[in-house]
Structures are given as C-alpha cells and as structure tokens.
Design an enzyme around this catalytic site. Structure first.
Site, short mmCIF file in Angstrom:
data_model
loop_
_atom_site.label_atom_id
_atom_site.label_comp_id
_atom_site.label_asym_id
_atom_site.label_seq_id
_atom_site.Cartn_x
_atom_site.Cartn_y
_atom_site.Cartn_z
N SER A 81 0.88 -1.17 -0.18
CA SER A 81 -0.11 -0.11 0.00
C SER A 81 0.94 1.26 -0.03
O SER A 81 2.07 1.16 0.20
CB SER A 81 -0.97 -0.05 1.17
OG SER A 81 -1.29 1.35 1.50
N TYR B 270 -3.35 -0.10 10.07
CA TYR B 270 -3.31 -0.54 8.57
C TYR B 270 -1.85 0.00 8.13
O TYR B 270 -1.07 -0.91 7.51
CB TYR B 270 -4.36 0.47 7.81
CG TYR B 270 -4.37 0.19 6.25
CD1 TYR B 270 -3.76 0.78 5.38
CD2 TYR B 270 -5.02 -1.17 5.76
CE1 TYR B 270 -3.76 0.43 3.99
CE2 TYR B 270 -5.13 -1.26 4.30
CZ TYR B 270 -4.72 -0.46 3.44
OH TYR B 270 -4.43 -0.82 2.21
#
Ligand code: NAP
Ligand code: GCO
Length: 293
Positions: free
Chosen positions: A173, A186
């Site tokens: 990510s 996250y």
C-alpha cells in the site's frame, strides 16, 4: 524461427525461417509473460483488486483458486468468474486461522494441484483516530493484513520448494511508505508486510521462489468507497479531491491498472526480481502535490 526487432513490433510475434510473420504465434520472448499451466491462489478475491488480478491471471493462462471469508462471498465470486468465462476454484477460508489455511492448501493440492503463485490480497482497514482505537481493533487489522500473509505464505512455500519454483506477491500500500490520520493499524500492517516481503525473498530465494509486493495507489474499490462519496451538496468528497491533487495522473486508479504489473510479477519475466515493492500509484510517491489554484 527468427525473432527480429523491428519498429512494427514484429519482435512480439514469431517469424518463420523465411522471415514471414506467423500471425497469432507468441514469440519465445513473450512466453516469459505467460502463466500457462500455473496454479494461482489469490486470497480474498471474490471482488475488488483480488478479483481483477485473478481475471488477468486467467487471461494469461493460469488456473484460478480463491478464497473468501464465507460461502455467500465465494458463491458471488464463482458467479462473477463464470460470467467472465473463468472456471475458478473457490473455497471458504478465514486467512487469519492457521488451521483453516493449512486445510485449504492441502485440499487445493489434492483437488487442483500444488500452488505456483500466491497473491496475499485479503485485507481490511479501520479508519479510527489512534487514541480512539481499541487494542482489539488494532489487532484485528494486523491479523488480516500482516499475520495472514505470514500464515498463508508459510503454508504454500513447502509445495513451491518441492516444485522448484514459486511466486509470492503481497499487496502492500501507499501506507507501506506513508502515514496518515486514522489508519495507524493499517499503516503498521502494510509497513510490516513490506518487510515480510523482503524477508521471504531473502530466506527462500535460493529455492527459486520470488517474493515481491505490489503497492497500489488509491484504487476505486469497495474499500475506498467511503473516501469517494458524493457530498450532500453534490460536490466530490474532500479526500477524493485531495487524492486527485496528490496524483500526477490526476485520477483514482482502477483495478485494471494493477493487472499488468501483477502478471509480470507472477511470470518468469520477473525471475530475477526479488524483494521489491512495485508501486502502481500513478506517481503519488514521486509527487509533492498539485498547488492550489
Ligand atoms: P476489498 O474490496 O475490501 O476486498 C478485500 C477482500 O478481502 C474482500 O473480499 C474481503 O472479504 C476479503 N477478506 C477480508 N478479510 C478476510 C479474511 N479474514 N479472510 C479471507 N478474506 C478476507 O479491498 P480491495 O480494495 O480490493 O483491497 C484488496 C487489497 O489491496 C487489500 O489488502 C488492501 O489493503 C489493498 N489495497 C487496496 C487499495 C485501494 O485503494 N483499494 C490500495 C492499496 C492496497 P469481506 O467482503 O468478507 O471483507
Ligand atoms: C486510506 C485508503 C488507503 C488505500 C491504500 C492506499 O484510507 O488511506 O484506504 O489506505 O486503501 O492502502 O495505498
């Protein structure tokens, strides 16, 4: 068979010894990008990024195996693959549960074959200010986004070693490199996933197993739908506008933007690429951001 490099792209198509271009034949070079006879497991691939990667792999010749967290989603996924003419193999499996994962891999090896390609795609996000987040909520994100790629990779690597080759692709990510408000768990997970990628590459490269990451930018999927909601006054979500300003391509990514890079990292064409995270972000990580007009 002659393969020549001409401006007209003839290098991509085979030519017979008389120099005539053989229509439709894939050149020896292009075969490096083929996934023919490969078995690919993509986790959490009933829809979204995983589904897009799986459909590209099928197009490249792979047999598709996917899992999701419940039968309803698996059935939804099977129907979606069938709509695209893909006979996929779908299984219910919670990727955070090591027993379920081990059983899944054993069943796939029995019913389909030994897994050649693993894409650790399944993931969740909780957008909560860190000091409002409970330890349990933090753990849930780490469990799916970091512990699960470890669990699934550990389950498939022995088969890859027996087979003499393997490809593991971890879906990282922007948050493998950057932080932002409300995504502490996250970002911690995706940062860890980048380092797990490098460690698998280091530990299993000698078995002809390559482990790389794909770092998508901001992609239009259900996971980011809340960030793109049209506002009550009909305007675009402030975050939507922010991402457009931060992306040189001045658009959100589509899942299709990830398909080519994913096929490359799953194919023999990337056999000497190992421990790398390929950012498919339209240039976000390279760009300070468009100045306000
Ligand atoms: P998504 O639309 O939310 O899909 C995630 C998939 O993973 C869903 O099918 C989900 O099933 C499944 N899943 C979640 N927890 C699971 C578990 N414990 N066991 C098995 N399956 C599970 O997400 P996406 O946007 O396609 O993202 C896919 C991956 O790309 C994620 O790792 C995400 O972090 C990453 N990523 C996304 C973006 C983006 O902008 N969209 C950018 C960078 C990276 P359920 O429906 O049951 O939850
Ligand atoms: C967010 C988004 C991002 C994307 C992706 C970016 O809330 O910032 O969900 O985290 O999902 O990971 O690469």
């Amino acid at each position: 068979m002659i393969c020549c490099r001409q401006g007209n792209g003839a290098a991509w198509g085979g030519k017979d010894d008389a120099g005539r271009k053989e229509e439709g034949r894939m050149s020896d070079f292009m075969k490096k990008f083929s996934l023919d006879s490969r078995i690919a497991l993509i986790t959490g691939a009933s829809y979204g990024i995983g589904f897009a990667i799986a459909t590209a792999y099928a197009e490249a010749g792979a047999t598709i195996v996917f899992n999701d967290i419940n039968q309803e989603l698996v059935d939804q996924g099977l129907a979606a693959y069938e709509e695209k003419g893909i006979r996929a193999h779908g299984y219910v499996c919670d990727v955070t549960d090591e027993e379920q994962v081990q059983a899944l891999v054993a069943r796939v090896e029995k019913e389909v074959g030994v897994i050649d390609i693993l894409v650790n795609n399944a993931g969740i996000i909780k957008r909560i200010p860190m000091c409002d987040m409970t330890a349990e909520q933090f753990r849930q994100v780490i469990d799916v986004d970091l512990n699960a790629p470890f669990i699934v990779s550990k389950a498939v690597i022995p088969g890859m070693i027996r087979k003499g080759h393997g490809k593991i692709i971890n879906i990282c990510s922007m948050m493998s490199e950057l932080g932002r408000e409300t995504v502490s768990a996250y970002a911690a997970a995706k940062g860890g996933l980048k380092m797990l990628t490098r460690n698998i590459a280091s530990e299993y490269g000698e078995y002809n197993i390559q482990c790389n990451g794909i770092g998508p930018g901001y992609i239009a999927t259900p996971q980011t739908a809340p960030l793109r909601e049209i506002q009550p006054d009909g305007s675009r979500h402030p975050f939507d506008q922010f991402i457009i300003a931060k992306t040189p391509a001045a658009r959100w990514g589509e899942t299709a933007d990830l398909q080519g890079p994913a096929v490359f990292l799953a194919s023999e064409a990337s056999d000497f690429v190992n421990g790398h995270v390929l950012y498919v972000d339209g240039g976000i990580l390279a760009y300070i951001g468009r100045q306000p007009q």
